[in-house]
Write a protein that holds these residues in place. Structure first.
Motif, PDB file in Angstrom:
ATOM      1  N   ARG A  92       0.829  -1.206   0.000  1.00 46.74           N
ATOM      2  CA  ARG A  92       0.000   0.000   0.000  1.00 46.74           C
ATOM      3  C   ARG A  92       0.863   1.254   0.000  1.00 46.74           C
ATOM      4  O   ARG A  92       0.395   2.327  -0.359  1.00 46.74           O
ATOM      5  N   GLY A  93       2.108   1.134   0.447  1.00 46.66           N
ATOM      6  CA  GLY A  93       3.033   2.261   0.410  1.00 46.66           C
ATOM      7  C   GLY A  93       2.790   3.304   1.483  1.00 46.66           C
ATOM      8  O   GLY A  93       3.238   4.439   1.357  1.00 46.66           O
ATOM      9  N   ARG A  94       2.122   2.928   2.530  1.00 46.86           N
ATOM     10  CA  ARG A  94       1.861   3.857   3.630  1.00 46.86           C
ATOM     11  C   ARG A  94       3.003   3.744   4.641  1.00 46.86           C
ATOM     12  O   ARG A  94       3.002   2.875   5.510  1.00 46.86           O
ATOM     13  N   ARG A  95       3.971   4.635   4.478  1.00 46.58           N
ATOM     14  CA  ARG A  95       5.218   4.560   5.224  1.00 46.58           C
ATOM     15  C   ARG A  95       5.016   4.417   6.728  1.00 46.58           C
ATOM     16  O   ARG A  95       5.529   3.489   7.339  1.00 46.58           O
ATOM     17  N   GLN A  96       4.312   5.330   7.363  1.00 43.62           N
ATOM     18  CA  GLN A  96       4.194   5.317   8.825  1.00 43.62           C
ATOM     19  C   GLN A  96       3.494   4.054   9.325  1.00 43.62           C
ATOM     20  O   GLN A  96       3.934   3.435  10.279  1.00 43.62           O
ATOM     21  N   GLU A  97       2.409   3.701   8.670  1.00 46.46           N
ATOM     22  CA  GLU A  97       1.682   2.488   9.044  1.00 46.46           C
ATOM     23  C   GLU A  97       2.580   1.259   8.903  1.00 46.46           C
ATOM     24  O   GLU A  97       2.649   0.416   9.800  1.00 46.46           O
ATOM     25  N   ALA A  98       3.273   1.179   7.783  1.00 52.09           N
ATOM     26  CA  ALA A  98       4.146   0.030   7.532  1.00 52.09           C
ATOM     27  C   ALA A  98       5.306  -0.019   8.517  1.00 52.09           C
ATOM     28  O   ALA A  98       5.601  -1.072   9.090  1.00 52.09           O
ATOM     29  N   LEU A  99       5.959   1.110   8.745  1.00 47.76           N
ATOM     30  CA  LEU A  99       7.103   1.124   9.653  1.00 47.76           C
ATOM     31  C   LEU A  99       6.693   0.740  11.078  1.00 47.76           C
ATOM     32  O   LEU A  99       7.424   0.033  11.772  1.00 47.76           O
ATOM     33  N   HIS A 100       5.523   1.196  11.497  1.00 46.76           N
ATOM     34  CA  HIS A 100       5.018   0.815  12.823  1.00 46.76           C
ATOM     35  C   HIS A 100       4.790  -0.695  12.895  1.00 46.76           C
ATOM     36  O   HIS A 100       5.173  -1.353  13.871  1.00 46.76           O
ATOM     37  N   LEU A 101       4.182  -1.252  11.865  1.00 45.56           N
ATOM     38  CA  LEU A 101       3.932  -2.690  11.834  1.00 45.56           C
ATOM     39  C   LEU A 101       5.246  -3.466  11.774  1.00 45.56           C
ATOM     40  O   LEU A 101       5.407  -4.487  12.446  1.00 45.56           O
ATOM     41  N   PHE A 102       6.218  -2.964  10.992  1.00 42.81           N
ATOM     42  CA  PHE A 102       7.519  -3.634  10.909  1.00 42.81           C
ATOM     43  C   PHE A 102       8.194  -3.658  12.277  1.00 42.81           C
ATOM     44  O   PHE A 102       8.775  -4.658  12.677  1.00 42.81           O
ATOM     45  N   GLU A 103       8.118  -2.547  12.986  1.00 38.61           N
ATOM     46  CA  GLU A 103       8.736  -2.465  14.311  1.00 38.61           C
ATOM     47  C   GLU A 103       8.082  -3.460  15.274  1.00 38.61           C
ATOM     48  O   GLU A 103       8.771  -4.188  15.995  1.00 38.61           O
ATOM     49  N   SER A 104       6.759  -3.503  15.263  1.00 38.56           N
ATOM     50  CA  SER A 104       6.036  -4.434  16.139  1.00 38.56           C
ATOM     51  C   SER A 104       6.380  -5.882  15.795  1.00 38.56           C
ATOM     52  O   SER A 104       6.595  -6.711  16.691  1.00 38.56           O
TER      53      SER A 104
END
Length: 191
Positions: A92-104
């Motif tokens: 989806r390319g949603r940086r903040q959402e993706a980065l948060h999920l990657f961190e979790s």
């Protein structure tokens, strides 16, 4: 093999981009999971459905499949499958959402020792950065995804340790401990 070890059978079809075989396996998983009431088989089918929907651009179908899989996880007291959410967020390319999920996901994988989840998170980061035109970051993440061989090694370890689902209920299906890691087309779609 698909009726004895569907998680193992679906991987070659997905990795070889054999949409017809993968669609047949995914359709079988969805039908069998619904007919038998086996939450594990259904969750595997939903993961396949989600992944293919993401790859084919049907984000609504992907989100619906994720929601159903999460509802099943809640109902049976199991953890939600993270892999398909990582893929959806990356594409989806949603940086903040993706980065948060990657961190979790990375934190959860560090606690559980799940090398596959760490490798998949790096893969998803590579996809995200590539889609955003951040090619050096995409390359670095892709290299991390394959650095330790976790993408294949962890799947094979999970497949080797597969367990009978529905034991005692007469269900003939088994599912890899690495459930929900796979990619494939949804029911009836032939790209």
């Amino acid at each position: 093999m698909r009726t004895r070890r569907p998680a193992l059978a679906v991987v070659p079809a997905a990795e070889l981009w054999d949409p017809h075989t993968h669609a047949a396996i995914t359709e079988w998983l969805m039908r069998t999971g619904r007919e038998s009431g086996s939450p594990l088989v259904l969750r595997l089918g939903l993961a396949q459905l989600t992944s293919w929907a993401v790859l084919s651009g049907d984000l609504g179908q992907a989100m619906a499949a994720i929601a159903e899989a999460e509802a099943i996880a809640d109902a049976v007291g199991g953890p939600p499958v993270t892999y398909d959410r990582l893929q959806l967020a990356a594409l989806r390319g949603r940086r903040q959402e993706a980065l948060h999920l990657f961190e979790s996901a990375t934190e959860a994988a560090a606690v559980s020792g799940a090398g596959q989840l760490i490798a998949t998170t790096h893969w998803a980061a590579a996809v995200l950065h590539n889609g955003l035109g951040e090619y050096p970051a995409a390359l670095a993440a892709a290299r991390q995804a394959v650095a330790n061989g976790d993408l294949l090694r962890e799947f094979l370890a999970g497949a080797a340790g597969s367990r009978q689902v529905g034991e005692g209920e007469g269900d003939p299906w088994t599912m890899s401990a690495g459930q929900g890691l796979l990619v494939g087309p949804p029911q009836g779609e032939r790209p």
